[in-house]
Design an enzyme around this catalytic site. Structure first.
Site, PDB file in Angstrom:
ATOM      1  N   ARG A 188      -8.489  -3.134  -7.575  1.00 16.09           N
ATOM      2  CA  ARG A 188      -8.164  -3.435  -6.176  1.00 16.09           C
ATOM      3  C   ARG A 188      -8.004  -2.146  -5.387  1.00 16.09           C
ATOM      4  O   ARG A 188      -8.452  -2.047  -4.242  1.00 16.09           O
ATOM      5  CB  ARG A 188      -6.892  -4.283  -6.101  1.00 16.09           C
ATOM      6  CG  ARG A 188      -7.058  -5.689  -6.649  1.00 16.09           C
ATOM      7  CD  ARG A 188      -5.721  -6.408  -6.795  1.00 16.09           C
ATOM      8  NE  ARG A 188      -5.031  -6.534  -5.517  1.00 16.09           N
ATOM      9  CZ  ARG A 188      -3.773  -6.970  -5.389  1.00 16.09           C
ATOM     10  NH1 ARG A 188      -3.074  -7.291  -6.473  1.00 16.09           N
ATOM     11  NH2 ARG A 188      -3.218  -7.068  -4.198  1.00 16.09           N
ATOM     12  N   CYS A 248       1.796  -1.526  -2.053  1.00 16.67           N
ATOM     13  CA  CYS A 248       1.054  -2.395  -2.980  1.00 16.67           C
ATOM     14  C   CYS A 248       0.237  -3.356  -2.127  1.00 16.67           C
ATOM     15  O   CYS A 248      -0.335  -2.955  -1.119  1.00 16.67           O
ATOM     16  CB  CYS A 248       2.009  -3.126  -3.930  1.00 16.67           C
ATOM     17  SG  CYS A 248       3.232  -4.160  -3.090  1.00 16.67           S
TER      18      CYS A 248
END
EC number: 2.8.1.2
Length: 297
Positions: A188, A248
């Site tokens: 990611r 995050c």
């Protein structure tokens, strides 16, 4: 330096089991199950809590205790909202709060709530090392049902030093006043694996460093030692003597970076609350670094 902090940040399953047997009136213990899962996983955290939880625990709903006026997921609520919600779960100023979750990793979302309590001025808060997974592996007692709590009076005051905003991160692209560590999975971060949220492409903030949150955990789901965590930061060329900000996907697993630094004697790491979801939605295309397609206007 790390040893006294270790006790406050992490408590063992055995410690909790003994504390439940011998409660202390001077500092009541309150267990909170802060399980939260990405919607695409299809897990119902509240239903799982009602099926089985640590005796006396209450369920802390991260989405409910958030800023519902924000377009971004589970942003920090107001101090009043947090105080009312924590009080409804039986938390008072005297309470030692111990937080866990039911994730397969050991701890996943619980560090977010540990960070929230500290951000709102309540520092008598710990995490159950290894989470519910480790508790079950030790064959310790469990309960079922809704587990209602006796309401308590709780006061909260937000310490703004615990949070960084989009504007702070944007300014830092040139100013370089602090390091940014991203706790998402490597794919990611790199832009090679999809984000779990519709409309959000993978990638990362320019200049940020990737330490997936799972790297702070052992194969049993326990937190690694401060010495191992220090080596991890060093390997990633993160300098704990200098300012550091955690990010995050939406501000949940970033709190593993905060916890890791805390255990190494650095208790001052803030979270970029909007994290990648906000950054991607607001960023110029050149501010989305990706090996994939990135962002186009």
């Amino acid at each position: 330096m790390a040893a006294p902090q270790l006790f406050r940040a992490l408590v063992s399953a055995q410690w909790v089991a003994e504390a439940l047997k011998s409660p202390r009136a001077s500092q009541p213990l309150k267990l909170l199950d802060a399980s939260w899962y990405l919607p695409k996983l299809g897990r119902d955290a509240r239903r799982e809590f009602e099926e089985r939880h640590i005796p006396g625990a209450a369920f802390f709903d991260i989405d409910r205790c958030s800023d519902h006026t924000s377009p971004y997921d589970h942003m920090l609520p107001s101090a009043t909202h947090f105080a009312d919600y924590a009080g409804s779960l039986g938390v008072s100023a005297a309470t030692h709060v111990v937080i866990y979750d039911g994730s397969d990793q050991g701890l996943y979302s619980a560090p977010r709530v540990w960070w929230m309590f500290r951000a709102f001025g309540h520092h008598s808060v710990s995490l159950l090392d290894g989470g519910f997974r480790y508790w079950l592996s030790q064959n310790l007692p469990i309960s079922s049902g809704k587990s209602p709590s006796e309401p308590a009076e709780f006061c909260a005051q937000l310490d703004p030093s615990f949070i960084k905003t989009h504007e702070d991160i944007l300014e830092n692209l040139d100013a370089r006043r602090f390091q940014v560590v991203d706790a998402r999975a490597a794919g990611r971060f790199q832009g090679t694996q999809p984000e779990p949220r519709d409309g959000i492409e993978p990638g990362h903030i320019p200049g940020s460093v990737n330490i997936p949150f799972t790297e702070f955990l052992t194969s049993e789901g326990l937190e690694k030692s401060p010495e191992e965590i220090q080596r991890l930061f060093q390997e990633k060329k993160v300098d704990l003597s200098k300012p550091l900000v955690a990010t995050c996907g939406s501000g949940v697993t970033a709190c593993h970076v905060v916890l890791g630094a805390f255990l190494c004697g650095k208790p001052d790491v803030p979270v970029y609350d909007g994290s990648w979801v906000e950054w991607y939605m607001r960023a110029q295309p050149e501010h989305v670094i990706s090996q994939g397609r990135g962002k186009t206007l």
